[in-house]
Design a protein around this motif. Sequence first.
Motif, PDB file in Angstrom:
ATOM      1  N   GLY A 191      -4.206   0.118  -4.904  1.00 31.29           N
ATOM      2  CA  GLY A 191      -3.009  -0.377  -4.241  1.00 31.29           C
ATOM      3  C   GLY A 191      -3.308  -0.908  -2.850  1.00 31.29           C
ATOM      4  N   MET A 192      -4.304  -0.284  -2.194  1.00 31.33           N
ATOM      5  CA  MET A 192      -4.714  -0.737  -0.850  1.00 31.33           C
ATOM      6  C   MET A 192      -5.221  -2.175  -0.889  1.00 31.33           C
ATOM      7  N   ILE A 193      -5.998  -2.468  -1.931  1.00 30.18           N
ATOM      8  CA  ILE A 193      -6.513  -3.833  -2.073  1.00 30.18           C
ATOM      9  C   ILE A 193      -5.344  -4.788  -2.272  1.00 30.18           C
ATOM     10  N   LYS A 196      -3.451  -5.095   1.142  1.00 30.19           N
ATOM     11  CA  LYS A 196      -4.144  -5.657   2.311  1.00 30.19           C
ATOM     12  C   LYS A 196      -4.793  -7.003   2.047  1.00 30.19           C
ATOM     13  N   VAL A 197      -5.278  -7.203   0.826  1.00 26.98           N
ATOM     14  CA  VAL A 197      -5.993  -8.455   0.557  1.00 26.98           C
ATOM     15  C   VAL A 197      -5.136  -9.417  -0.257  1.00 26.98           C
ATOM     16  N   LEU A 198      -4.530  -8.922  -1.309  1.00 26.15           N
ATOM     17  CA  LEU A 198      -3.807  -9.824  -2.213  1.00 26.15           C
ATOM     18  C   LEU A 198      -2.372 -10.091  -1.771  1.00 26.15           C
ATOM     19  N   GLY A 199      -1.923  -9.368  -0.739  1.00 25.46           N
ATOM     20  CA  GLY A 199      -0.567  -9.588  -0.244  1.00 25.46           C
ATOM     21  C   GLY A 199       0.500  -9.202  -1.263  1.00 25.46           C
ATOM     22  N   LEU A 200       0.123  -8.271  -2.118  1.00 27.15           N
ATOM     23  CA  LEU A 200       1.049  -7.849  -3.174  1.00 27.15           C
ATOM     24  C   LEU A 200       1.695  -6.545  -2.720  1.00 27.15           C
ATOM     25  N   LYS A 201       2.827  -6.683  -2.029  1.00 23.88           N
ATOM     26  CA  LYS A 201       3.442  -5.503  -1.410  1.00 23.88           C
ATOM     27  C   LYS A 201       4.299  -4.759  -2.421  1.00 23.88           C
ATOM     28  N   ARG A 202       4.037  -3.456  -2.459  1.00 27.69           N
ATOM     29  CA  ARG A 202       4.790  -2.593  -3.370  1.00 27.69           C
ATOM     30  C   ARG A 202       6.289  -2.724  -3.133  1.00 27.69           C
ATOM     31  N   LYS A 203       6.633  -2.799  -1.871  1.00 29.81           N
ATOM     32  CA  LYS A 203       8.048  -2.881  -1.501  1.00 29.81           C
ATOM     33  C   LYS A 203       8.696  -4.145  -2.096  1.00 29.81           C
TER      34      LYS A 203
END
Length: 519
Positions: A191-193, A196-203
Amino acid sequence: IDENETSEEKMIYSSSVMSMVKLLEMEEYLKVNLDLYVQEMQSKLELIKLYQDSLKRETLTTLEEKEEYMSNPLNAFPLLRRLNQDWPKWLRYMKLAISSKKIKEIEVQLKSAPSDDDLKIALKGMTRIEKFYNQHAEDLTKGYLLGKKLNSHLTAPDCVALGNYYYNQTQFSGSTHWYRMALRLHTNPKGMIYEKVLGLKRKRIYKKYAKALLMESIAADKSKLTSTEKSEWNRLAKEVTRDDNYENVKKVIDEYLTGDEKIFQEVAAKLKRKPSKLQRGCRGEWPPKSSPELICRYNRDTSAFLKLAPLKLEILSVQPVILLYHDVLYENEFKSMRDAAIFNASMIDGWTYYDFDQKGNPKWQDRVVKTIGFQGTTAPFTLSINRRLGYMSGLEMRENMMLYLTNYGLGGNFRKHFDYVELAKRPPNFFADSGGDHIATAVLYASDVPLGGTTVFSKLKLAVQPKKGNALVWFNLNHDGKPDPLTEHSVCPVVLGSRWTISKWFHERQQVFKKPCLA
Ligand SMILES: O=C(O)CCC(=O)C(=O)O
Ligand SMILES: [Fe+2]
């Protein structure tokens, strides 16, 4: 399937398994560069760590302690010198780009990465598999294709891409399952990747999922909303995605995430349309055919040669005539044809279209295969295959030696169609210029297709699974030369496998002196 020059456009990979092999090679090369990059970064890090170690000293807190430390010249001199000479050099070293050559190479490689169009075609292929075969997001995510467990799986970014694809086409009930899968898979450390990198925010996925659920409940995938529905939806959507509402929304969705998938699937089943006739055929729901006329035998009749080497023939239908021959294509024939296609020429995209625009021009739709035509007698394989097709069909083909080699792509299919040209649509000099209609079609299956890819004659409820070496031959025109609408056929979306075929359309004109000698 028709051919269209696409030289100016970017290469499309997803329209053929064979061209997607290039993507595998591309990523292997990228991985090599990434490895080298990591190695360089690691050795830099190790060097910096050594410097860090050399800087260690006891903690000095009070002014007295610090003064005492610096009163020692063997402390004071090195520190002064270091700050003057070493630190600026360390700064320079830290700023030094790591592996800029490797990065450049990655940049160059990525110039031929799949385009957005390509991704769209792949997404369409995935959703075609999902819809045609009634597959569930959870099963696909966990590596099940039509119930068969494979050693592969999808990740959160894959699921988000699929969810968004449905969402953007206002197919909200298709999107919700994928968002739910995405959230389940969006956990640390990966999830960190994503964050932080893919801009795929859980929110953001929570919010999108909430909107899709809302839309599903209001509109149930209706493409047209009344204005009251629309304003209601807009009001609620704003409400749901307000930041101060996030915790509430999250709480509800978190309960969904721990829910039993079976329940979601039951709800989804109620929203789904009934399968079409074609879909039922593709799912293998038709009973096998049996009738006294449908027999297996050796064909020794259509040529003198066959008396010595008869062909194994299975009669699948008598009216229209549909024949299935067994073991009539040799591995080396296919291999040399394929090699010629991929090394000495290039296969081009084939499309399946379903519609005409208002001016009557065909609207191209769904790039699904790569194909190439082999004209005439240039290579030994075209001769030997044509000769055998002559035996199999009892037809003449000296005027037309054309063979097509085709490789299907991700979820590749072929819509319902006829191989003949409808009488009303024939151009004036059709018979003289084009050699007449396609009296018959032959499809040689050059590969096995473990899942999907069935050839289906919907009106006859006849489904034929490709088997390497087998060939299907059928007559599109009746004995009196009239098109037979019962020959309408399709290819089901390929689910697993690289579907290769060699096909041929037999022309009508050159048969005038040769009555088809049918079984
Ligand atoms: O590949 C198949 O099974 C059928 C292909 C087809 O319909 C055609 O070539 O006209
Ligand atoms: Fe066809």
